[in-house]
Design a protein around this motif. Structure first.
Motif, PDB file in Angstrom:
ATOM      1  N   GLY A  49       0.720  -1.225   0.003  1.00 24.76           N
ATOM      2  CA  GLY A  49      -0.048   0.004  -0.069  1.00 24.76           C
ATOM      3  C   GLY A  49       0.811   1.202   0.124  1.00 24.76           C
ATOM      4  O   GLY A  49       0.415   2.221  -0.751  1.00 24.76           O
ATOM      5  N   LEU A  50       1.941   1.336   0.972  1.00 25.94           N
ATOM      6  CA  LEU A  50       3.015   2.279   0.856  1.00 25.94           C
ATOM      7  C   LEU A  50       3.422   2.737  -0.407  1.00 25.94           C
ATOM      8  O   LEU A  50       3.550   3.531  -1.092  1.00 25.94           O
ATOM      9  CB  LEU A  50       3.838   2.174   1.797  1.00 25.94           C
ATOM     10  CG  LEU A  50       4.592   3.301   2.137  1.00 25.94           C
ATOM     11  CD1 LEU A  50       3.934   4.518   2.913  1.00 25.94           C
ATOM     12  CD2 LEU A  50       5.839   3.090   3.009  1.00 25.94           C
ATOM     13  N   CYS A  51       3.982   1.599  -1.240  1.00 26.69           N
ATOM     14  CA  CYS A  51       4.530   1.728  -2.571  1.00 26.69           C
ATOM     15  C   CYS A  51       3.428   2.208  -3.538  1.00 26.69           C
ATOM     16  O   CYS A  51       3.782   3.182  -4.471  1.00 26.69           O
ATOM     17  CB  CYS A  51       4.956   0.472  -3.077  1.00 26.69           C
ATOM     18  SG  CYS A  51       6.424  -0.191  -2.270  1.00 26.69           S
ATOM     19  N   ILE A  52       2.261   1.604  -3.659  1.00 26.60           N
ATOM     20  CA  ILE A  52       1.143   2.130  -4.522  1.00 26.60           C
ATOM     21  C   ILE A  52       0.842   3.557  -4.228  1.00 26.60           C
ATOM     22  O   ILE A  52       0.524   4.500  -5.111  1.00 26.60           O
ATOM     23  CB  ILE A  52      -0.028   1.284  -4.311  1.00 26.60           C
ATOM     24  CG1 ILE A  52       0.225  -0.231  -4.989  1.00 26.60           C
ATOM     25  CG2 ILE A  52      -1.194   1.815  -5.141  1.00 26.60           C
ATOM     26  CD1 ILE A  52      -0.736  -1.199  -4.733  1.00 26.60           C
ATOM     27  N   GLY A  53       0.812   3.973  -3.097  1.00 28.49           N
ATOM     28  CA  GLY A  53       0.400   5.327  -2.690  1.00 28.49           C
ATOM     29  C   GLY A  53       1.560   6.397  -3.373  1.00 28.49           C
ATOM     30  O   GLY A  53       1.267   7.485  -3.919  1.00 28.49           O
ATOM     31  N   ALA A  54       2.944   6.018  -3.222  1.00 26.28           N
ATOM     32  CA  ALA A  54       3.866   6.600  -3.660  1.00 26.28           C
ATOM     33  C   ALA A  54       3.977   6.809  -5.290  1.00 26.28           C
ATOM     34  O   ALA A  54       3.973   7.858  -5.851  1.00 26.28           O
ATOM     35  CB  ALA A  54       5.304   6.242  -3.352  1.00 26.28           C
ATOM     36  N   ILE A 100       5.296  21.288   0.756  1.00 25.86           N
ATOM     37  CA  ILE A 100       3.942  21.020   0.563  1.00 25.86           C
ATOM     38  C   ILE A 100       4.296  19.559  -0.489  1.00 25.86           C
ATOM     39  O   ILE A 100       3.412  18.741  -0.194  1.00 25.86           O
ATOM     40  CB  ILE A 100       3.085  21.990  -0.088  1.00 25.86           C
ATOM     41  CG1 ILE A 100       2.838  23.015   0.879  1.00 25.86           C
ATOM     42  CG2 ILE A 100       2.061  21.393  -0.987  1.00 25.86           C
ATOM     43  CD1 ILE A 100       2.331  24.359   0.241  1.00 25.86           C
ATOM     44  N   ALA A 101       5.284  19.492  -1.166  1.00 24.99           N
ATOM     45  CA  ALA A 101       5.417  18.397  -2.053  1.00 24.99           C
ATOM     46  C   ALA A 101       5.892  17.105  -1.245  1.00 24.99           C
ATOM     47  O   ALA A 101       5.381  16.032  -1.535  1.00 24.99           O
ATOM     48  CB  ALA A 101       6.395  18.713  -3.091  1.00 24.99           C
ATOM     49  N   CYS A 102       6.662  17.537  -0.247  1.00 25.50           N
ATOM     50  CA  CYS A 102       6.929  16.290   0.844  1.00 25.50           C
ATOM     51  C   CYS A 102       5.992  15.692   1.512  1.00 25.50           C
ATOM     52  O   CYS A 102       5.419  14.592   1.582  1.00 25.50           O
ATOM     53  CB  CYS A 102       8.045  16.588   1.668  1.00 25.50           C
ATOM     54  SG  CYS A 102       9.574  16.846   0.971  1.00 25.50           S
ATOM     55  N   ILE A 103       5.058  16.593   2.098  1.00 22.08           N
ATOM     56  CA  ILE A 103       3.967  16.288   2.908  1.00 22.08           C
ATOM     57  C   ILE A 103       2.839  15.676   1.859  1.00 22.08           C
ATOM     58  O   ILE A 103       2.095  14.708   2.361  1.00 22.08           O
ATOM     59  CB  ILE A 103       2.979  17.664   3.529  1.00 22.08           C
ATOM     60  CG1 ILE A 103       4.364  18.102   4.418  1.00 22.08           C
ATOM     61  CG2 ILE A 103       1.875  17.290   4.236  1.00 22.08           C
ATOM     62  CD1 ILE A 103       4.501  17.180   5.643  1.00 22.08           C
ATOM     63  N   LEU A 107       1.172  11.843   2.719  1.00 25.25           N
ATOM     64  CA  LEU A 107      -0.132  11.633   2.782  1.00 25.25           C
ATOM     65  C   LEU A 107      -0.908  10.755   1.907  1.00 25.25           C
ATOM     66  O   LEU A 107      -1.529   9.948   2.114  1.00 25.25           O
ATOM     67  CB  LEU A 107      -0.906  13.074   2.771  1.00 25.25           C
ATOM     68  CG  LEU A 107      -0.867  13.996   4.068  1.00 25.25           C
ATOM     69  CD1 LEU A 107      -1.554  15.215   3.664  1.00 25.25           C
ATOM     70  CD2 LEU A 107      -1.224  13.373   5.314  1.00 25.25           C
ATOM     71  N   PHE A 108      -0.389  10.758   0.681  1.00 17.61           N
ATOM     72  CA  PHE A 108      -0.885  10.173  -0.475  1.00 17.61           C
ATOM     73  C   PHE A 108      -0.367   8.670  -0.201  1.00 17.61           C
ATOM     74  O   PHE A 108      -1.379   7.536  -0.100  1.00 17.61           O
ATOM     75  CB  PHE A 108      -0.238  10.321  -1.793  1.00 17.61           C
ATOM     76  CG  PHE A 108      -1.136  10.917  -2.677  1.00 17.61           C
ATOM     77  CD1 PHE A 108      -1.986  10.368  -3.603  1.00 17.61           C
ATOM     78  CD2 PHE A 108      -1.143  12.518  -2.772  1.00 17.61           C
ATOM     79  CE1 PHE A 108      -3.000  11.032  -4.411  1.00 17.61           C
ATOM     80  CE2 PHE A 108      -2.116  12.983  -3.465  1.00 17.61           C
ATOM     81  CZ  PHE A 108      -2.879  12.509  -4.326  1.00 17.61           C
ATOM     82  N   SER A 109       0.669   8.538   0.369  1.00 18.62           N
ATOM     83  CA  SER A 109       1.333   7.157   0.667  1.00 18.62           C
ATOM     84  C   SER A 109       0.494   6.596   1.812  1.00 18.62           C
ATOM     85  O   SER A 109       0.114   5.258   1.814  1.00 18.62           O
ATOM     86  CB  SER A 109       2.703   7.054   0.846  1.00 18.62           C
ATOM     87  OG  SER A 109       3.481   7.581  -0.181  1.00 18.62           O
ATOM     88  N   LEU A 110       0.525   7.097   2.884  1.00 16.04           N
ATOM     89  CA  LEU A 110      -0.304   6.765   4.262  1.00 16.04           C
ATOM     90  C   LEU A 110      -1.665   6.487   3.907  1.00 16.04           C
ATOM     91  O   LEU A 110      -2.469   5.481   4.533  1.00 16.04           O
ATOM     92  CB  LEU A 110       0.047   7.909   5.439  1.00 16.04           C
ATOM     93  CG  LEU A 110       1.136   8.006   6.014  1.00 16.04           C
ATOM     94  CD1 LEU A 110       1.428   8.966   6.889  1.00 16.04           C
ATOM     95  CD2 LEU A 110       1.657   6.625   6.606  1.00 16.04           C
ATOM     96  N   ILE A 111      -2.414   7.426   3.178  1.00 18.80           N
ATOM     97  CA  ILE A 111      -3.998   6.967   2.840  1.00 18.80           C
ATOM     98  C   ILE A 111      -4.067   5.878   2.158  1.00 18.80           C
ATOM     99  O   ILE A 111      -4.862   5.104   2.585  1.00 18.80           O
ATOM    100  CB  ILE A 111      -4.398   8.392   2.297  1.00 18.80           C
ATOM    101  CG1 ILE A 111      -4.477   9.477   3.182  1.00 18.80           C
ATOM    102  CG2 ILE A 111      -5.895   7.860   1.751  1.00 18.80           C
ATOM    103  CD1 ILE A 111      -4.813  10.784   2.562  1.00 18.80           C
ATOM    104  N   VAL A 112      -3.287   5.742   1.358  1.00 15.35           N
ATOM    105  CA  VAL A 112      -3.394   4.462   0.333  1.00 15.35           C
ATOM    106  C   VAL A 112      -2.942   3.236   1.339  1.00 15.35           C
ATOM    107  O   VAL A 112      -3.695   2.134   1.056  1.00 15.35           O
ATOM    108  CB  VAL A 112      -2.688   4.463  -0.950  1.00 15.35           C
ATOM    109  CG1 VAL A 112      -2.705   3.006  -1.643  1.00 15.35           C
ATOM    110  CG2 VAL A 112      -3.293   5.460  -1.962  1.00 15.35           C
TER     111      VAL A 112
END
Length: 120
Positions: A49-54, A100-103, A107-112
Motif C-alpha cells: 500500500g505504501l508503494c502504491i500510494g507513492a 508541500i510536495a513532501c507532505i 499523505l498519499f502514501s499513508l492514505i493508500v
C-alpha cells in the motif's frame, strides 16, 4: 574496485530496510509462532500500500516532485558533514513548495496504505 564501493555506499538505505525487515521476521517468528503468516501478510499489505500510494503521487503530480525543488545536482554534489550548510539545499523562495510536495507524497502514501490494510 571503486565502482563496487560506490555501489555499496549508494545502497545503504536498502540494506538498512532489509535488515529491519529480517529483524521483524525473527521477532515475529520467535514471539508469535501461531500468527506468523498472518502477521507477515499484514506487513506485506502495508508495504504494498505504501508503494502504491507513492506511485499514485508520482503519476498524479509528475511535475511537482520534491526533488525538483532542490538546488543544483543534488544526487552528485553532496555536501555531507559541512557545518552551516544543508546536505541538499532547496531553491531560494521554493521552501514552502518543497514542504508541500513532501507532505503531499507522505499523505498519499499513508492514505493508500491504510486503505489497503483496512480493505483486505
Amino acid at each position: 574496485m571503486n565502482k563496487f564501493f560506490s555501489f555499496i555506499s549508494a545502497r545503504k538505505s536498502l540494506l538498512c530496510v532489509l535488515g529491519l525487515f529480517v529483524t521483524l521476521l525473527l521477532v515475529m517468528a520467535f514471539f508469535y509462532k501461531d500468527q506468523f503468516f498472518l502477521g507477515m501478510y499484514k506487513v506485506c499489505l502495508a508495504l504494498v500500500g505504501l508503494c502504491i500510494g507513492a506511485m499514485f503521487d508520482m503519476a498524479l503530480f509528475p511535475y511537482a516532485k520534491p526533488r525538483g525543488y532542490l538546488a543544483g545536482k543534488w544526487d552528485t554534489d553532496i555536501k555531507e558533514n559541512k557545518t552551516d550548510s544543508a546536505d541538499f539545499p532547496i531553491l531560494v523562495g521554493q521552501e514552502m513548495a518543497f514542504f508541500i510536495a513532501c507532505i503531499r507524497r507522505m499523505l498519499f502514501s499513508l492514505i493508500v496504505m491504510f486503505g489497503v490494510c483496512l480493505a483486505l
